[in-house]
Design a protein around this motif. Structure first.
Motif, mmCIF file in Angstrom:
data_model
loop_
_atom_site.group_PDB
_atom_site.id
_atom_site.type_symbol
_atom_site.label_atom_id
_atom_site.label_comp_id
_atom_site.label_asym_id
_atom_site.label_seq_id
_atom_site.Cartn_x
_atom_site.Cartn_y
_atom_site.Cartn_z
ATOM 1 N N HIS A 258 0.849 -1.201 0.000
ATOM 2 C CA HIS A 258 0.000 0.000 0.000
ATOM 3 C C HIS A 258 0.885 1.251 0.000
ATOM 4 C CE1 HIS A 258 -2.987 2.960 1.223
ATOM 5 N NE2 HIS A 258 -3.896 2.069 0.891
ATOM 6 N N PRO A 259 0.543 2.256 -0.806
ATOM 7 C CA PRO A 259 1.363 3.470 -0.842
ATOM 8 C C PRO A 259 1.534 4.124 0.528
ATOM 9 C CG PRO A 259 -0.139 3.463 -2.704
ATOM 10 C CD PRO A 259 -0.512 2.278 -1.850
ATOM 11 N N CYS A 294 -10.822 6.635 -2.065
ATOM 12 C CA CYS A 294 -9.764 6.159 -1.174
ATOM 13 C C CYS A 294 -9.439 7.276 -0.187
ATOM 14 C CB CYS A 294 -8.528 5.792 -1.991
ATOM 15 S SG CYS A 294 -7.103 5.465 -0.943
ATOM 16 N N PHE A 296 -6.925 7.857 1.461
ATOM 17 C CA PHE A 296 -5.534 8.322 1.410
ATOM 18 C C PHE A 296 -5.267 9.165 0.163
ATOM 19 C CE2 PHE A 296 -0.868 7.254 0.769
ATOM 20 C CZ PHE A 296 -0.424 8.073 1.798
ATOM 21 N N HIS A 297 -6.273 9.298 -0.730
ATOM 22 C CA HIS A 297 -5.927 9.853 -2.058
ATOM 23 C C HIS A 297 -5.360 11.278 -2.033
ATOM 24 C CE1 HIS A 297 -10.022 11.778 -2.458
ATOM 25 N NE2 HIS A 297 -9.333 12.622 -3.182
ATOM 26 N N CYS A 300 -1.631 10.734 -1.512
ATOM 27 C CA CYS A 300 -0.988 9.585 -2.169
ATOM 28 C C CYS A 300 -0.239 10.028 -3.425
ATOM 29 C CB CYS A 300 -2.045 8.542 -2.534
ATOM 30 S SG CYS A 300 -1.331 7.086 -3.344
ATOM 31 N N HIS A 302 0.643 8.168 -5.754
ATOM 32 C CA HIS A 302 0.294 7.315 -6.898
ATOM 33 C C HIS A 302 -1.165 7.475 -7.320
ATOM 34 C CE1 HIS A 302 4.103 5.167 -6.292
ATOM 35 N NE2 HIS A 302 3.847 5.328 -5.014
ATOM 36 N N ALA A 303 -1.878 8.432 -6.696
ATOM 37 C CA ALA A 303 -3.325 8.535 -6.922
ATOM 38 C C ALA A 303 -3.669 8.735 -8.402
ATOM 39 C CB ALA A 303 -3.892 9.678 -6.094
ATOM 40 N N CYS A 307 -9.321 7.219 -7.940
ATOM 41 C CA CYS A 307 -9.090 7.083 -6.492
ATOM 42 C C CYS A 307 -9.924 8.087 -5.682
ATOM 43 C CB CYS A 307 -7.614 7.272 -6.166
ATOM 44 S SG CYS A 307 -6.537 6.099 -7.007
ATOM 45 N N CYS A 325 -6.154 -0.969 -1.847
ATOM 46 C CA CYS A 325 -5.664 0.012 -2.828
ATOM 47 C C CYS A 325 -6.131 -0.420 -4.208
ATOM 48 C CB CYS A 325 -4.131 0.084 -2.789
ATOM 49 S SG CYS A 325 -3.431 1.061 -4.131
ATOM 50 N N LEU A 326 -6.712 0.516 -4.956
ATOM 51 C CA LEU A 326 -7.250 0.184 -6.282
ATOM 52 C C LEU A 326 -6.141 -0.214 -7.256
ATOM 53 C CD1 LEU A 326 -9.719 3.200 -6.545
ATOM 54 C CD2 LEU A 326 -10.348 0.804 -6.145
ATOM 55 N N LEU A 327 -4.932 0.295 -7.012
ATOM 56 C CA LEU A 327 -3.854 0.082 -7.984
ATOM 57 C C LEU A 327 -2.769 -0.866 -7.460
ATOM 58 C CD1 LEU A 327 -3.360 3.785 -9.195
ATOM 59 C CD2 LEU A 327 -5.005 2.094 -9.980
HETATM 60 FE FE1 SF4 Z 1 -3.224 5.714 -3.663
HETATM 61 FE FE2 SF4 Z 1 -5.295 5.219 -5.257
HETATM 62 FE FE3 SF4 Z 1 -4.182 3.224 -3.927
HETATM 63 FE FE4 SF4 Z 1 -5.576 5.058 -2.636
HETATM 64 S S1 SF4 Z 1 -6.346 3.606 -4.147
HETATM 65 S S2 SF4 Z 1 -3.630 4.229 -2.018
HETATM 66 S S3 SF4 Z 1 -5.058 6.902 -3.792
HETATM 67 S S4 SF4 Z 1 -3.213 4.490 -5.529
#
Ligand code: SF4
Length: 337
Positions: A258-259, A294, A296-297, A300, A302-303, A307, A325-327
Motif C-alpha cells: 500500500h502506498p 480512497c 488516502f488519495h 498519495c 500514486h493517486a 481514487c 488500494c485500487l492500484l
Molecule cells: Fe493511492 Fe489510489 Fe491506492 Fe488510494 S487507491 S492508495 S489513492 S493508488
C-alpha cells in the motif's frame, strides 16, 4: 496448498470482525474506525500501526468495551475472545473479562497508578478483586509479580509508592498489574512511548520474555515502525479509521503493498539505513472530513482519477497479506532491506 507436515494454525484467541466505532460530535455522529477486522493467535504478537488519529487506539478500546465512558459506541461488529462474544456482555462481566482474561498496559503508567497507595497494595487489590484470594496470599503474590517483571529488591519495593519508581520501573509495575490474574491476552498501547531509549528497550525485552514464558497473545499498538518491527509477528496498518494493509511483519517491511505503508517506511529514520527521509505530505484528516473514494488519495503520490471516487475494499494480496488500494496490482513500491 497446505503442507501436510505443517502444524495447523491455532484458532484465533481474539477475533475482531467488522468493528465500527462511532462518536457523537458537533458534526453529528462520526465513525472513527470502520469495519476493522483482524485476529490474534495464542503466543502471537499482532501489531496495529499508524499515525496519530488513524483509529488504532480507539480500536483497542473498543475491543476492551471501553469506548462508552468517552461518549463512543460500537454500532457494528463482533469481538470474540476464545470463541466467546464480548460485545453486549453486561458491564460487570466485561470488567471481569478485562481483569482476568485481558490485561492492559498504556502509555502513561503513572496516571493509572494511584499515588496514595503502595504498588503492593495496588497489585494485591487487583488480585483480590478478580481472583477472590486472601489478603495474605495476594501480598505474597504481589512480591512474586514484581520479581517476575524484574524489579530488584521486590520484597522491599512492594511497600513503596508510585512516585518512588522511575518511568521504566513504573511501567514494569503496570505490567505486573496487567498480568497478575494470568490473562490470555495483553493489550499494550504505546507502552514505551513515554520512556527513554534504555528503559524502552528493557520494557520491550521484558514483554517479549514474559510472552515466551506465559504463552500470551499480545495486541501491540504503536506509531513507531521500529518498535513494531522488533515486537510483532503480523501487522495491520491503519489509516483514517480503516486497515489499509495487513501482512506478516517481515513481508510488510520488505514488500509494502500500500502506498501509505511505503510512505510510512520512507518517513522513519531508523527503518532505512542511509536513505533520504521523506515526510508524508499533509496530515490524517479529522474523522468528520474523511474524503470520498480512497481516504488516502489527497496524500498519495500514486493517486489516479478514480481514487477520488472509488472506495477500495480490503482484499487478499498473496502470502497472507491484505491490501486496500485500487492500484495495488500495478504498483512497485519500495520496502526496507
Ligand atoms: Fe493511492 Fe489510489 Fe491506492 Fe488510494 S487507491 S492508495 S489513492 S493508488
Amino acid at each position: 496448498m497446505t503442507d501436510p507436515n505443517e502444524p495447523a494454525p491455532s484458532a484465533p484467541l481474539l477475533e475482531v470482525k467488522g468493528l465500527t466505532v462511532e462518536f457523537r460530535t458537533e458534526h453529528g455522529p462520526v465513525q472513527v474506525a470502520r469495519e476493522v477486522c483482524f485476529t490474534v493467535r495464542s503466543g502471537e504478537t499482532f501489531g496495529l500501526v499508524g499515525e496519530s488519529g488513524s483509529g488504532k487506539t480507539v480500536t483497542s478500546l473498543a475491543v476492551l468495551g471501553m469506548v462508552g465512558p468517552s461518549g463512543g459506541r460500537t454500532p457494528a461488529g463482533s469481538v470474540r475472545l476464545d470463541g466467546r462474544e464480548l460485545r453486549g456482555l453486561p458491564r460487570r462481566e466485561l470488567r471481569r473479562v478485562r481483569g482476568n482474561e485481558i490485561g492492559m498496559i498504556f502509555q502513561e503508567s503513572r496516571r493509572s497508578l494511584d499515588p496514595a497507595f503502595t504498588v503492593g497494595d495496588q497489585i494485591a487489590e487487583t488480585m483480590r478483586a478478580h481472583l477472590g484470594i486472601s489478603r495474605r496470599d495476594a501480598r505474597r503474590r504481589a512480591v512474586e509479580m514484581l520479581e517476575l517483571v524484574g524489579i530488584p529488591a521486590a520484597a522491599r519495593r512492594v511497600h513503596e509508592y508510585p512516585h518512588q519508581f522511575s518511568g521504566g520501573m513504573a511501567q514494569r509495575v503496570m505490567l505486573a498489574i496487567a498480568l497478575c490474574c494470568s490473562p490470555k491476552l495483553l493489550i499494550a498501547d504505546e507502552p514505551t512511548t513515554a520512556l527513554d531509549v534504555t528503559a524502552q528497550a528493557q520494557v520491550l525485552r521484558l514483554i517479549r520474555d514474559l510472552q515466551d514464558e506465559l504463552g500470551l497473545a499480545v495486541l501491540f499498538i504503536s506509531h513507531d515502525l521500529g518498535v513494531i518491527a522488533q515486537m510483532c509477528d503480523r501487522v495491520a496498518v491503519m489509516y483514517a479509521g480503516q486497515i489499509v494493509e495487513q501482512a506478516p511483519v517481515e513481508d510488510l517491511f520488505l514488500r509494502p503493498r500500500h502506498p501509505y505503508t511505503a510512505a510510512l517506511l520512507r518517513s522513519v529514520p531508523n527503518a532505512r539505513d542511509g536513505a533520504d527521509l521523506v515526510a508524508i505530505p499533509g496530515v490524517v484528516p479529522p474523522a468528520h472530513a474523511w474524503p470520498a473514494g480512497c481516504r488516502f488519495h489527497p496524500r498519495c503520490a500514486h493517486a489516479a482519477d478514480r481514487c477520488a471516487s472509488e472506495a477500495p475494499g480490503l482484499v487478499p494480496a498473496g502470502d497472507g497479506a491484505l491490501v486496500r488500494c485500487l492500484l495495488a496490482d500495478t504498483l512497485a513500491l519500495e520496502g526496507v532491506r
